[in-house]
Design an enzyme around this catalytic site. Structure first.
Site, PDB file in Angstrom:
ATOM      1  N   SER A   2      52.813  -9.969 -26.248  1.00 40.68           N
ATOM      2  CA  SER A   2      53.516 -11.096 -25.600  1.00 40.68           C
ATOM      3  C   SER A   2      52.543 -12.239 -25.405  1.00 40.68           C
ATOM      4  O   SER A   2      51.343 -12.009 -25.207  1.00 40.68           O
ATOM      5  CB  SER A   2      54.050 -10.658 -24.235  1.00 40.68           C
ATOM      6  N   TYR A   7      53.046  -6.554 -16.130  1.00 36.51           N
ATOM      7  CA  TYR A   7      53.532  -6.687 -17.517  1.00 36.51           C
ATOM      8  C   TYR A   7      52.516  -7.458 -18.353  1.00 36.51           C
ATOM      9  O   TYR A   7      52.136  -7.026 -19.452  1.00 36.51           O
ATOM     10  CB  TYR A   7      54.889  -7.402 -17.536  1.00 36.51           C
TER      11      TYR A   7
END
Ligand code: NAD
Length: 254
Positions: free
Chosen positions: A152, A165
């Site tokens: 990401s 995350y």
């Protein structure tokens, strides 16, 4: 258990795409079939969807496995290799997220840290470990094998749905580079670091959707097909290894 295994796919190179019954993974699986691969679809729970996709895509089989479970990871790779007798490409796409405001430190509990780390970092590493022998054998056919990790932009910049995350995706980017140096030249290891992608995971992320529409140079979030295109580029590029390709429509420039 393998569902649907067309014999006509036997001479195709084989790709395992984790988390491929929805979102980015489904787009990657469809794209790799179009690129000439036989594809192993996988999910944790949506067996019916996986079996239907395997029937629709001409060169696909479906396997279920919970990637939070180490024995399931092993079984997934074993059954994937057994399906057509080879494994050339592994796309570590499956991942989970928790949305927690970064300032709410107390909400980021140890349980959440461990859960995210297990699925987003330990699982991709363990799948590569389980697949190493099959991937090296694939390299013996004349082209290096390929691993693509879906990380990401939150693993590159201090952004993202939550600090845990973002930290797991930063770890996955580093694991990508460490494995690239460790497994070359037989196995290439790269990552795609998407910004916002329109998938079930982000359907309710209205603030992020506004940000990408108003601020990103490309003025939109990515589609799953946009990310599948980058994955296919990395799979096709026999000289690239250790790259983390940020695919965020240019938002990192702003
Ligand atoms: P998605 O929810 O559609 O897909 C996630 C997949 O992971 C699902 O198929 C799910 O079954 C699988 N999965 C989750 N936990 C699992 C487990 N324990 N065992 C087996 N499978 C499991 O979401 P998506 O947006 O397509 O996400 C795919 C990947 O892209 C994830 O790694 C995510 O972190 C990453 N990503 C997504 C975005 C975005 O904006 N959608 C942005 C950056 C990165």
């Amino acid at each position: 258990m393998t569902h649907s295994r067309p014999a006509s796919s036997a001479d195709r190179p084989v790709a395992l795409v984790t988390g491929s019954t929805s979102g980015i993974g489904a787009a990657v699986a469809r794209r790799l079939v179009r690129e000439g691969y036989a594809v192993i679809l996988h999910s944790r729970s949506s067996v019916d969807v996986g079996m239907a996709m395997a029937r629709d895509l001409e060169h696909a089989a479906y396997l279920q496995a919970d990637l939070a479970d180490d024995s399931d990871r092993d079984r997934l790779v074993r059954e994937a290799v057994a399906t057509w007798g080879r494994l050339d490409v592994l796309v570590n796409n499956a991942g989970i997220s928790h949305v927690i405001p970064h300032g709410d430190l107390a909400a980021a509990t140890p349980d959440i840290w461990h859960e995210l780390y297990e699925v987003n970092v330990v699982a991709p590493f363990r799948l590569v470990s389980a697949a190493e022998a099959a991937l090296r054998a694939a390299a013996g056919r004349g082209r290096p094998a390929s691993v693509v990790n879906i990380s990401s932009h939150a693993g590159v910049r201090p952004k993202g749905a939550s600090i845990p995350y973002a930290a797991t995706k930063a770890a996955l980017n580093h694991v990508t580079k460490l494995l690239a140096t460790t497994l070359a030249p037989d196995i290439r290891v790269n990552a795609v670091a998407p910004g916002l992608v329109d998938t079930p995971l982000t359907a309710a992320w209205t603030d992020a959707q506004r940000l990408w529409k108003e601020r990103s140079p490309m003025r939109r979030a990515a589609s799953p097909d946009d990310i599948a295109h980058v994955v296919a580029m990395l799979v096709a590029a026999d000289y690239l290894t250790g790259e983390v390709v940020v695919s965020d429509g240019g938002l990192n420039l702003c």
